[in-house]
Design an enzyme around this catalytic site. Structure first.
Site, PDB file in Angstrom:
ATOM      1  CB  ILE A  83     -19.869 -10.621  34.016  1.00 35.52           C
ATOM      2  CG1 ILE A  83     -20.977 -11.048  34.856  1.00 35.52           C
ATOM      3  CG2 ILE A  83     -20.142 -10.422  33.030  1.00 35.52           C
ATOM      4  CD1 ILE A  83     -21.144  -9.256  35.411  1.00 35.52           C
TER       5      ILE A  83
ATOM      6  CB  THR B  48     -22.251  -5.087  28.945  1.00 34.85           C
ATOM      7  OG1 THR B  48     -20.895  -6.260  29.255  1.00 34.85           O
ATOM      8  CG2 THR B  48     -22.499  -5.087  27.317  1.00 34.85           C
ATOM      9  CB  SER B  49     -18.356  -2.839  32.689  1.00 33.60           C
ATOM     10  OG  SER B  49     -18.135  -3.003  33.374  1.00 33.60           O
ATOM     11  NE  ARG B  50     -22.264   0.312  37.306  1.00 33.46           N
ATOM     12  CZ  ARG B  50     -22.882  -0.777  37.079  1.00 33.46           C
ATOM     13  NH1 ARG B  50     -22.609  -1.249  35.352  1.00 33.46           N
ATOM     14  NH2 ARG B  50     -23.801  -1.110  38.145  1.00 33.46           N
TER      15      ARG B  50
ATOM     16  CG  HIS C 257     -27.608  -0.333  32.034  1.00 36.12           C
ATOM     17  ND1 HIS C 257     -27.048   1.076  32.665  1.00 36.12           N
ATOM     18  CD2 HIS C 257     -27.295  -1.176  32.437  1.00 36.12           C
ATOM     19  CE1 HIS C 257     -25.894   0.429  33.733  1.00 36.12           C
ATOM     20  NE2 HIS C 257     -26.793  -1.303  33.274  1.00 36.12           N
TER      21      HIS C 257
ATOM     22  N   GLY D  61     -13.401 -11.908  36.013  1.00 36.18           N
ATOM     23  CA  GLY D  61     -14.656 -12.087  37.029  1.00 36.18           C
ATOM     24  C   GLY D  61     -15.965 -13.420  36.712  1.00 36.18           C
TER      25      GLY D  61
ATOM     26  CD  GLU E 174     -26.668   3.609  31.816  1.00 32.41           C
ATOM     27  OE1 GLU E 174     -28.012   3.412  31.976  1.00 32.41           O
ATOM     28  OE2 GLU E 174     -25.984   3.252  30.982  1.00 32.41           O
TER      29      GLU E 174
END
Length: 332
Positions: free
Chosen positions: A165, A243-245, A293, A163, A274
């Protein structure tokens, strides 16, 4: 009595400045919580006497249980344009509007963070830094030798998700002279080609890429999309980047795979819990690089958060909330 507004998890103390927030403070009491609550019960106890809550991203989840436990709550605004940790329907059942803010240049920021992690792993930046600071010129913090840095030119970059990113990450990969391949559940050849990538099968991506980077939206369909099978296919010299989820990955499988050194390295910005607990087993592994994050965390993004949250709160104080994401449920 003035309404009370809680700003949750503003670790950076970066959301409540400027003239707009001074206007809010003239009309309401603003309390900033700059540390994690430590759990759902602690969050409920801290927030029970507030009329409105400003949430920084998904740092404090707001499921139905939390809405039901806060009878005084009348408004919620979260930073960014989407927050899967807020139950919009539960808020609507209570008649609580939920607003969002603009996200600023968060997508470019996250792409840049992905490359910071890729380069840190490929060039052994963290182990070299730790060793040099301890007096070990070509050793890690204990003086042990570490593997030679990798070269990215001519290597294969595999993107799981292409997408906005993922496409930015692809562009940098091409600038480094990398071959860019991609896979996602809905990706077709035309979209891949438009982003300068070649669509391949999921198996081929994990088997052949020297760097695998995740850029999917977390949903019921994508949760756990990377498991033991995918990780076992990775090269023993590969780098895995997220770096997404964290929910995209089977955490136990990743931990086991890293202990087996397949992949060789993981560079992670997102985690199941987190802030990441100090005793998390990932932190005991020498082939893991972590960042707290930081993907979306920069001044330009937080400037958009700051302005957007103030606009939303002033709208609510005026009886006309803006950017209400659960408007349809409120009127249903």
């Amino acid at each position: 009595m003035k309404p009370r507004i809680a700003v949750c998890d503003d670790y950076e103390r970066a959301v409540t400045g400027g003239a707009d927030w001074e206007a809010i403070r003239s009309r309401a009491e603003v309390v900033v919580f700059d540390a994690p609550f430590g759990g759902r019960r602690q969050a409920i106890d801290a927030l029970r006497d507030f009329d409105a809550v400003c949430l920084i991203r998904e740092r404090t989840p707001f499921p139905a249980e939390v809405f039901e436990a806060l009878p005084r709550l009348r408004f919620v605004v979260f930073t960014g344009e989407r927050n899967l940790a807020v139950d919009h329907l539960a808020a609507a059942r209570r008649g609580i509007p939920v607003s969002c803010t603009p996200f600023g240049p968060s997508k470019s920021s996250t792409a840049e963070q992905a490359w910071a992690l890729i380069l840190a792993a490929a060039k052994r930046v963290t182990v070299a830094d730790a060793g040099t600071r301890r007096g070990h010129w070509r050793g890690d913090a204990s003086g042990e030798r570490y593997g030679l840095p990798a070269n990215l030119e001519g290597e294969r970059l595999g993107l799981v998700g292409l997408g906005q990113i993922g496409s930015k990450v692809a562009a940098v990969g091409r600038a480094f002279g990398m071959e860019v391949v991609a896979w996602s559940p809905n990706l077709d050849d035309a979209r891949a080609q438009a982003a300068g990538a070649v669509r391949v099968s999921k198996d081929e991506l994990f088997e052949t890429a020297g760097v695998v980077s995740l850029h999917l939206v977390l949903s019921d369909r994508t949760r756990g999309i990377v498991g033991a099978g995918e990780l076992a296919r990775m090269r023993d010299d590969s780098i895995f980047v997220n770096t997404s989820r964290s929910g995209l990955v089977d955490g136990a499988a990743l931990l086991d795979a890293l202990k087996r050194r397949r992949p060789s390295w993981a560079a992670l910005d997102v985690f199941d819990a987190e802030p990441l607990p100090a005793d998390d087993p990932l932190l005991a592994l020498p082939n893991v690089i972590v960042s707290p994050h930081l993907g979306y965390a920069n001044e330009r993004v937080f400037a958009a958060f700051r302005k957007g949250a103030a606009e939303a709160l002033l709208g609510w104080l005026d009886g006309a909330p803006v950017r209400v994401v659960n408007a349809e449920q409120l009127t249903a």
